[in-house]
Design a protein around this motif. Structure first.
Motif, PDB file in Angstrom:
ATOM      1  N   ARG A 128      -4.339 -36.169  44.882  1.00 29.34           N
ATOM      2  CA  ARG A 128      -3.903 -37.543  44.832  1.00 29.34           C
ATOM      3  C   ARG A 128      -2.560 -37.949  44.145  1.00 29.34           C
ATOM      4  O   ARG A 128      -2.167 -38.964  44.194  1.00 29.34           O
ATOM      5  N   GLY A 129      -2.080 -36.876  43.617  1.00 30.19           N
ATOM      6  CA  GLY A 129      -0.607 -37.138  43.017  1.00 30.19           C
ATOM      7  C   GLY A 129       0.477 -37.558  44.192  1.00 30.19           C
ATOM      8  O   GLY A 129       0.283 -37.098  45.340  1.00 30.19           O
ATOM      9  N   PRO A 130       1.147 -38.537  43.876  1.00 25.11           N
ATOM     10  CA  PRO A 130       2.046 -39.230  44.940  1.00 25.11           C
ATOM     11  C   PRO A 130       3.107 -38.252  45.646  1.00 25.11           C
ATOM     12  O   PRO A 130       3.601 -38.464  46.579  1.00 25.11           O
ATOM     13  N   HIS A 131       3.432 -37.175  44.982  1.00 28.20           N
ATOM     14  CA  HIS A 131       4.314 -36.347  45.372  1.00 28.20           C
ATOM     15  C   HIS A 131       3.852 -34.937  46.419  1.00 28.20           C
ATOM     16  O   HIS A 131       4.488 -34.120  46.518  1.00 28.20           O
ATOM     17  N   ILE A 132       2.351 -35.252  46.254  1.00 27.57           N
ATOM     18  CA  ILE A 132       1.842 -33.860  46.924  1.00 27.57           C
ATOM     19  C   ILE A 132       1.090 -34.442  48.324  1.00 27.57           C
ATOM     20  O   ILE A 132       0.279 -35.168  48.215  1.00 27.57           O
ATOM     21  N   LYS A 133       1.665 -33.649  49.344  1.00 30.12           N
ATOM     22  CA  LYS A 133       0.886 -34.006  50.495  1.00 30.12           C
ATOM     23  C   LYS A 133      -0.288 -33.310  50.700  1.00 30.12           C
ATOM     24  O   LYS A 133      -1.348 -33.872  51.213  1.00 30.12           O
ATOM     25  N   GLU A 134      -0.411 -31.850  50.478  1.00 38.30           N
ATOM     26  CA  GLU A 134      -1.650 -31.199  50.482  1.00 38.30           C
ATOM     27  C   GLU A 134      -1.404 -29.983  49.690  1.00 38.30           C
ATOM     28  O   GLU A 134      -0.355 -29.514  49.334  1.00 38.30           O
ATOM     29  N   ASP A 163       2.728 -34.234  38.587  1.00 35.95           N
ATOM     30  CA  ASP A 163       1.497 -34.814  39.315  1.00 35.95           C
ATOM     31  C   ASP A 163       0.546 -33.856  38.922  1.00 35.95           C
ATOM     32  O   ASP A 163      -0.669 -34.321  38.992  1.00 35.95           O
ATOM     33  N   ILE A 164       0.726 -32.639  38.836  1.00 40.84           N
ATOM     34  CA  ILE A 164      -0.349 -31.616  38.598  1.00 40.84           C
ATOM     35  C   ILE A 164      -1.014 -31.914  37.297  1.00 40.84           C
ATOM     36  O   ILE A 164      -2.128 -31.973  36.986  1.00 40.84           O
ATOM     37  N   GLU A 165       0.016 -31.978  36.391  1.00 39.96           N
ATOM     38  CA  GLU A 165      -0.527 -32.303  34.999  1.00 39.96           C
ATOM     39  C   GLU A 165      -1.241 -33.773  34.729  1.00 39.96           C
ATOM     40  O   GLU A 165      -2.201 -33.792  34.244  1.00 39.96           O
ATOM     41  N   THR A 166      -0.766 -34.688  35.459  1.00 38.51           N
ATOM     42  CA  THR A 166      -1.734 -36.027  35.589  1.00 38.51           C
ATOM     43  C   THR A 166      -2.718 -36.026  36.108  1.00 38.51           C
ATOM     44  O   THR A 166      -3.903 -36.294  35.549  1.00 38.51           O
ATOM     45  N   GLN A 167      -2.890 -35.229  37.410  1.00 36.42           N
ATOM     46  CA  GLN A 167      -4.160 -35.407  37.942  1.00 36.42           C
ATOM     47  C   GLN A 167      -5.194 -34.371  37.240  1.00 36.42           C
ATOM     48  O   GLN A 167      -6.434 -34.785  37.593  1.00 36.42           O
ATOM     49  N   SER A 168      -4.768 -33.160  36.564  1.00 36.13           N
ATOM     50  CA  SER A 168      -5.717 -32.070  35.982  1.00 36.13           C
ATOM     51  C   SER A 168      -6.160 -32.639  34.811  1.00 36.13           C
ATOM     52  O   SER A 168      -7.010 -32.190  34.171  1.00 36.13           O
ATOM     53  N   ALA A 169      -5.585 -33.878  34.157  1.00 38.43           N
ATOM     54  CA  ALA A 169      -6.299 -34.361  33.098  1.00 38.43           C
ATOM     55  C   ALA A 169      -7.793 -35.041  33.095  1.00 38.43           C
ATOM     56  O   ALA A 169      -8.500 -34.882  32.263  1.00 38.43           O
ATOM     57  N   SER A 170      -8.037 -35.092  34.523  1.00 40.21           N
ATOM     58  CA  SER A 170      -9.558 -35.444  34.635  1.00 40.21           C
ATOM     59  C   SER A 170     -10.532 -34.436  35.092  1.00 40.21           C
ATOM     60  O   SER A 170     -11.608 -34.676  35.043  1.00 40.21           O
ATOM     61  N   LEU A 171     -10.019 -33.252  35.166  1.00 38.25           N
ATOM     62  CA  LEU A 171     -10.765 -32.070  35.188  1.00 38.25           C
ATOM     63  C   LEU A 171     -10.953 -31.405  33.909  1.00 38.25           C
ATOM     64  O   LEU A 171     -10.315 -31.459  32.927  1.00 38.25           O
ATOM     65  N   PRO A 172     -12.186 -30.728  34.178  1.00 42.80           N
ATOM     66  CA  PRO A 172     -12.567 -29.939  32.914  1.00 42.80           C
ATOM     67  C   PRO A 172     -11.543 -28.605  32.526  1.00 42.80           C
ATOM     68  O   PRO A 172     -10.759 -28.337  33.551  1.00 42.80           O
TER      69      PRO A 172
END
Length: 890
Positions: free
Chosen positions: A457-463, A497-506
């Protein structure tokens, strides 16, 4: 009467007589085989195999793309009790050698293109080829191989092997999956018993038949109902639309990736109609999708009737398999007014285990078990467990792998699918693959697909792909289009992006390390990650460090997705790919590279790019094709479908530009006609205000005005760094010269609304519209010069973001050669400081315009460098403008 063997299905085909069975689209028109013709060809091919010495139970290979001949060869073998081995035409070399040896084939139905590959791999000496695409007089042609001999094939028993498939290799070498007549026939009968398919339907099948899903659902099912199958010419968007429309397809057989691309294409077309139309579309779609989520109330067919008429008037059903269709997308497609039939299964289960039947579907699940199929969860008390399956459609074991066969079945005969899930009200929900679960050093079990979904879901990540490294989670990241152009800090963007999206993960789902790769992740034809390849790719990228993301040059063929390798087998596509690699040597070029966001190709550069492609390759794209191109893959697909000839050669282009009126419609021509009295008066006022503003606010000045030709039209070629450039030039040109000067203006700026269109009309600005095709814009320029006007033409690809002079596009060279007028180089200085790209804050800085010495096209061609005359002209003009900017030239 229930179908128990595929031989029984074959015997029913001739009963449909002259009804169409297979419709195969070609470059012009389509070839139609009736059920009667198909049955006759299959019998003759089967007799040929028997005459050649093959016996029931022997194997014969099918290594070719979809075609009526492919279908005839497959059913011909089945009719004689011979087992067809369905081989992926894009299979890697090692996998192909393995399949040829493991299956024991000696005869192979193939094509001339694949024959060359067999020779290269040394397989030709072991296999006797029969060409499905050869002319009748060719000694290897299937027609010469066919036999009119009367054979009496033994009737197959339900437990006999009917077809041998090979898994797509997501976890290693392909495994042979022999499916019996009972396996396939029971699955076919279960689908037919749902009464979804009648003989009035028409199935569009764009998927390759070597997979069991398209084989069973896309071929056996329509044939069982007496309905035709449609093969598109290719997987390009235009060809799919053509097959949908002209083939009057009612059913579409696809996979999630195809429907994702399809929905994106629909959104793109609607978005191009303006914000208001797109906003209304999104609001209506959200409403329709919400209704479908909560009820069977369907309004999409009526609400989006315009879309159905434009897209595919007869299409009503979308079938999706191969992987789970994301529920959000499923409900959007349902909201648009399409019926959706989704399901779940594996090659080993022929393939359908569960099915979502329209009218009683739950699109957030993979459906309820098909009749005769038993589904059990291995750990029913747990939150989820491995899905176990038993039924007549489940195979009896892999070919030549006895040890593995003992592992994949329970003591009571249930097949271990390797998928994790749970049952809810009789419907199956999947949560991941057991074989893909990652176990960390602390004993935590991690579903990588869940983490990947969140990170992507990160805006700078394609896959992104997640794997285990040294007991911790690591990620392999492919940047999104455009991310590499946000300055030089790509690593920081990905990290954020990884830090932001990972915030919702355990915490135990957090990524400990990552590497960036510029290349697409390895996937199968159905879009599944080939996870066994990830570790090597990760280590390779790790060794290269963060610089791996900026790796230059074209993506090697062996690292491409199967469909991209297949696309590059088309001569036109391969030629354009090679040309693009030469044209953009300083980027990492992949089929997914975005022309605008990754290569900065827009406005005039896109116009010139298509011209250069024509002169370099002889391949021309019309304006409709150009408007569809966003990525290199789009360009390759359009090139594959385009014609090749002399039309793209420079001399032919010049001849056509010599008569510009013939290249323009009435609406285009009016832009270079003299404006009416009111528009002329407005233009005088606008020019007057511009002169007043530029003199007082920016103290504009000019050098070399005396060099401007006063008695003949000329093309003024300035640098381009700011929206103020044209205003500065207009402010210093003599009034009488200004009023007979035309300007080339990008349609996205100068024609974006009614006010700007009126300003353009009053100031003599005509539209440069890449969607109209490159010749149209050049023809407008030539026509303006023929009418006695001067022309201002910015020869760079657009405004320079750095303020540095960019290379000139070769379109200016073609324009000068076609018009036969003088070129005047010009330098506009100070505008970059006053209003640079990306800023709307004016800074009051002095502006100076310098005009150079006029030159003919012939003089410039002698000065410049490049392979073609227009490139040499553009190069010489660039150098003259650069010298003006440095103060070292005139």
């Amino acid at each position: 009467m229930a179908i128990e063997t595929l031989q029984e299905l074959f015997r029913q085909l001739s009963g449909h007589g002259h009804k169409p069975a297979v419709i195969a689209f070609q470059k012009k028109g389509a070839v139609t085989w009736s059920f009667g013709k198909l049955a006759h060809a299959a019998r003759c091919l089967g007799a040929g195999l028997t005459t050649a010495g093959l016996r029931p139970g022997d194997t014969v290979g099918l290594f070719a793309p979809n075609s009526p001949e492919w279908v005839a060869a497959c059913f011909g073998a089945i009719h004689e009790g011979i087992v067809p081995v369905l081989i992926d035409a894009q299979m890697g070399d090692d996998d192909l050698r393995h399949v040829a040896a493991d299956s024991g084939i000696r005869w192979l139905f193939t094509t001339r293109r694949q024959l060359h590959r067999l020779e290269r791999l040394g397989l030709r000496r072991d296999l006797r080829p029969i060409l499905l695409d050869a002319e009748q007089d060719d000694e290897l042609s299937w027609q010469r191989f066919s036999s009119d001999a009367k054979t009496t094939p033994a009737s197959a028993a339900p437990e006999d092997i009917a077809v041998l498939f090979y898994t797509s290799g997501t976890t290693g070498a392909p495994k042979g999956v022999p499916l019996s007549h009972r396996n396939l026939a029971s699955n076919l009968q279960g689908i037919l018993d749902l009464h979804m398919v009648g003989e009035q339907e028409r199935f569009l099948l764009p998927l390759p038949l070597h997979h069991v899903y398209p084989f069973t659902i896309g071929l056996l099912t329509p044939f069982g109902a007496g309905a035709p199958v449609i093969f598109p010419l290719s997987l390009t968007g235009p060809e799919l639309l053509r097959a949908l429309r002209e083939g009057r397809a009612t059913f579409l057989v696809g996979v999630p990736r195809m429907y994702e691309a399809l929905f994106e294409a629909i959104e793109t077309q609607v978005r191009q109609r303006g914000r208001m139309v797109y906003g209304l579309f999104r609001y209506s779609l959200d409403l329709a999708a919400a209704l479908r989520r909560r009820s069977d109330f369907a309004v999409g067919r009526h609400l989006f009737a315009f879309l159905h008429r434009h897209f595919a008037p007869d299409l009503r059903m979308m079938l999706c398999g191969g992987a789970m269709l994301a529920p959000d997308l499923a409900f959007k497609l349902a909201g648009l007014g399409y019926d959706l039939a989704t399901g779940y299964g594996l090659t080993e289960t022929s393939p359908v285990l569960t099915f979502n039947v329209p009218g009683r579907s739950r699109l957030d699940t993979v459906g309820a078990p098909l009749a005769g199929v038993e589904i059990r969860i291995a750990e029913p008390a747990a939150e989820h467990g491995e899905v176990l399956a038993r039924g007549p459609n489940v195979f009896s074991g892999y070919r030549n792998l006895p040890d593995l066969n003992r592992e994949v079945f329970t003591d009571d005969g249930f097949f271990r699918t390797g998928d994790l899930g749970y049952l809810e009200d009789g419907y199956l929900r999947l949560v991941g693959r057991a074989s893909e679960m990652l176990v960390l050093s602390g004993g935590e079990n991690i579903r990588p697909d869940h983490v990947e979904e969140v990170l992507a879901r990160g805006p700078h990540i394609k896959e992104v792909a997640v794997l285990e490294k040294n007991g911790r989670l690591a990620a392999l990241v492919v940047p999104a289009p455009g991310a590499t152009r946000e300055g030089g800090n790509l690593d920081a963007l990905i990290r954020k992006d990884i830090e932001t999206q990972s915030a919702s993960l355990p915490s135990h789902h957090q990524i400990s390390d990552y590497v960036i790769t510029p290349d697409p992740l390895p996937r199968t034809h159905l879009g599944k990650l080939r996870r066994f390849e990830l570790d090597a790719i990760y280590e390779q990228a790790k060794q290269k460090g963060k610089a791996a993301a900026s790796e230059l040059g074209p993506l090697p063929l062996e690292r491409m997705a199967p469909e991209d390798r297949e696309l590059l087998e088309e001569p036109n596509a391969r030629q354009v790919w090679q040309w693009m690699a030469e044209r953009f040597p300083d980027v990492r070029l992949t089929p997914g590279t975005h022309l605008r966001m990754d290569l900065a190709v827009d406005s005039l550069e896109w116009l010139t790019l298509t011209l250069e492609m024509g002169t370099a390759t002889g391949i021309e794209l019309d304006q409709d094709a150009i408007s569809r191109v966003q990525t290199v893959r789009d360009l390759l697909r359009e090139a594959a479908a385009a014609s090749t000839g002399t039309g793209g050669e420079a001399q032919d282009l010049l001849a056509r530009l010599a008569q510009p009126e013939a290249l323009l419609d009435e609406d285009q021509r009016r832009w270079v006609e003299p404006p009416g009295t009111w528009s002329s008066a407005l233009g005088i006022l606008l020019f007057g205000f511009d002169r007043w503003l530029m003199e007082r606010a920016f103290n504009v000045s000019a050098q070399g005005l005396e060099r401007l030709p006063s008695k003949q039209p000329f093309i003024l070629v300035p640098n381009h760094v700011s929206y103020l450039d044209a205003m500065a030039i207009a402010a210093v040109l003599p009034r009488e010269m200004l009023l007979r000067t035309s300007w080339a203006g990008y349609i996205g700026v100068m024609f974006r609304n009614a006010l700007m269109r009126q300003v353009s009309r009053s100031t003599g600005t005509f539209p440069v519209d890449p969607k109209r095709g490159p010749l149209a814009s050049l023809a407008l320029g030539v026509l303006a010069l023929h009418r006695g006007n001067n022309l201002v033409w910015f020869a760079e690809s657009g405004r320079s973001e750095s303020g540095e002079l960019q290379p000139f596009e070769s379109g200016i060279g073609l324009l000068l050669r076609a018009a036969g007028v003088l070129a005047v180089p010009a330098w506009v200085g100070g505008t970059y400081m006053a209003l640079p790209v990306g800023s709307w804050l004016l800074r009051l800085r002095p502006i100076e315009v310098r005009f150079g010495t006029p030159a003919t096209a012939e003089e410039l061609e002698r000065e410049g460098h490049g392979k073609r005359p227009e490139q040499r002209i553009a190069s010489a003009l660039h150098d003259r403008v650069a010298r003006l900017g440095s103060g070292s030239g005139t």
